[in-house]
Design an enzyme around this catalytic site. Structure first.
Site, PDB file in Angstrom:
ATOM      1  N   GLU A 143       0.832  -1.202   0.000  1.00 49.32           N
ATOM      2  CA  GLU A 143       0.000   0.000   0.000  1.00 49.32           C
ATOM      3  C   GLU A 143       0.869   1.256   0.000  1.00 49.32           C
ATOM      4  O   GLU A 143       0.631   2.194  -0.780  1.00 49.32           O
ATOM      5  CB  GLU A 143      -0.917   0.009   1.219  1.00 49.32           C
ATOM      6  N   GLY A 179       0.205  33.862 -10.519  1.00 41.28           N
ATOM      7  CA  GLY A 179      -1.243  33.890 -10.278  1.00 41.28           C
ATOM      8  C   GLY A 179      -1.986  32.826 -11.050  1.00 41.28           C
ATOM      9  O   GLY A 179      -3.033  32.335 -10.598  1.00 41.28           O
ATOM     10  N   GLU A 186       3.741  11.915  10.117  1.00 40.52           N
ATOM     11  CA  GLU A 186       4.162  11.867  11.517  1.00 40.52           C
ATOM     12  C   GLU A 186       4.213  10.426  12.037  1.00 40.52           C
ATOM     13  O   GLU A 186       5.148  10.033  12.747  1.00 40.52           O
ATOM     14  CB  GLU A 186       3.217  12.715  12.376  1.00 40.52           C
TER      15      GLU A 186
END
Length: 380
Positions: free
Chosen positions: A245, A343, A370
């Protein structure tokens, strides 16, 4: 066009396969991308066409309708689908949900579901995340309580990819609510069973063509034969499959980063500022040079990781580190590519806007950055 000619893990057959995938996408996906994003999902017709083209569940044995191809072909699909700006939906079935059924389910379940998954006639979602449990699977509350020859399912899941389209849910449940992770099991839940409900198709920042839903289970009764593998061994199965995965996500992150870079390079060579192309400014070239260097390293690392995975040698820690590096690198490159558009990069009419917004979630799903740091850190 994605250039993978220098890769040592792909041969002539891979090149032919890649060319077929590109032609399929050019005909069946790219012209309908805006339509799919507006609908919030790719169409069921597209799923079936992908199945007819042999682009789903390639690793399946021929007895279930598959091609018995190794993961290098999954990698080709991941690269090309993502470079074409497809959200992560079809690859989830091929790389993540199908292997659980193939490796752990009973022969009866395999014969019932796998041929329909490879054809695109049936879609299987995997339901792990809950409102109070994401990367920490030990916190799962959804229960599957034995009642004679049945399980009764109660609970809810959220952020489930393919949640609207699916006919089958591979659900992570607690079969022993007092045993923590050791009491986790995997069960298959058909979506036409009484007590099952779908929530709305969730309004996401990106990945608009991937349907993502809340799922609710209210006394849903399923037969014990829908158990995948052994009872209370679900956590072990999940950990065993996480390497593929996370490698799959690493590949999609790398391909998306490459597309972002290519869009930026093309844009700055055409866009002018102060009377000359933006590309002629040293800052632009230095920024792109840094990104190209990181992409070069990323592709080399992926070839190494894919080869190790095909040989059965990629460790859970290596896969975690791979996903961490590739998704964080993707975000950096996508962001600088948008910045180089000025932009225009903030306008949805430009491809970079879609690539940028689709990138953000990859640092979260499949294990947040994390959590991955924690996993890698534990292995030191």
């Amino acid at each position: 066009m994605l250039n993978r000619d220098g890769s040592k893990i792909f041969g002539t057959e891979h090149s032919q396969f890649r060319d077929m995938v590109r032609k399929f996408l050019a005909k069946e996906f790219t012209p309908y991308l805006e339509e799919f994003e507006e609908a919030g999902m790719v169409s069921r017709e597209f799923w079936r066409k992908a199945g007819d083209a042999g682009l789903l569940c390639l690793a399946l044995p021929t007895q279930y309708g598959g091609l018995e191809l190794d993961f290098t072909y999954n990698a080709v699909i991941n690269e090309e689908f993502t470079y074409a700006m497809m959200s992560d939906s079809l690859t989830l079935q091929t790389d993540i949900t199908m292997p659980y059924i193939l490796r752990y389910a009973s022969e009866e379940l395999k014969e019932k579901w796998l041929p329909q998954m490879v054809s695109g006639d049936k879609i299987c979602a995997i339901a792990m995340t809950e409102p109070g449990a994401g990367s920490d699977l030990q916190g799962i509350k959804t229960s599957a309580i034995r009642d004679g020859d049945d399980y009764i399912i109660n609970g809810s899941k959220t952020y489930i990819t393919n949640g609207q389209n699916s006919e089958l849910i591979l659900a992570v449940c607690k079969t022993d609510v007092n045993a923590g992770a050791r009491g986790t099991s995997l069960v298959l839940i058909e979506t036409d069973r009484p007590g099952f409900e779908r929530g709305r198709n969730l309004d996401k920042i990106g990945q608009w063509s991937a349907d993502t839903s809340e799922l609710f289970f209210n006394d849903v009764r399923i037969p014990v034969t829908n158990l995948v593998g052994e009872e209370n061994r679900g956590f072990i199965y999940l950990v065993s499959e996480l390497a593929q995965e996370r490698l799959s996500i690493s590949i999609t992150a790398q391909a998306a980063a490459q597309r972002a870079f290519d869009e930026a390079l093309s844009f700055v060579k055409e866009r002018k500022a102060f009377g000359k192309p933006v590309f002629d400014f040293q800052n632009t070239r230095f920024t792109l040079a840094d990104a190209k260097s990181r992409l070069q390293v990323g592709w080399a690392h992926l070839d190494w990781a894919i080869a190790r995975h095909v040989d059965g040698e990629l460790t859970a820690e290596e896969a975690a580190a791979s996903k961490l590096w590739h998704t964080e690198t993707q975000w950096m490159i996508c962001d600088l590519a948008l910045q180089l558009h000025g932009g225009a990069g903030y306008m949805n009419e430009y491809p970079i806007a879609r690539i940028w917004r689709d990138a953000r979630v990859r640092r979260i799903y499949g294990g947040s950055s994390e959590i991955l740091k924690e996993l890698v850190g534990r292995s030191l």
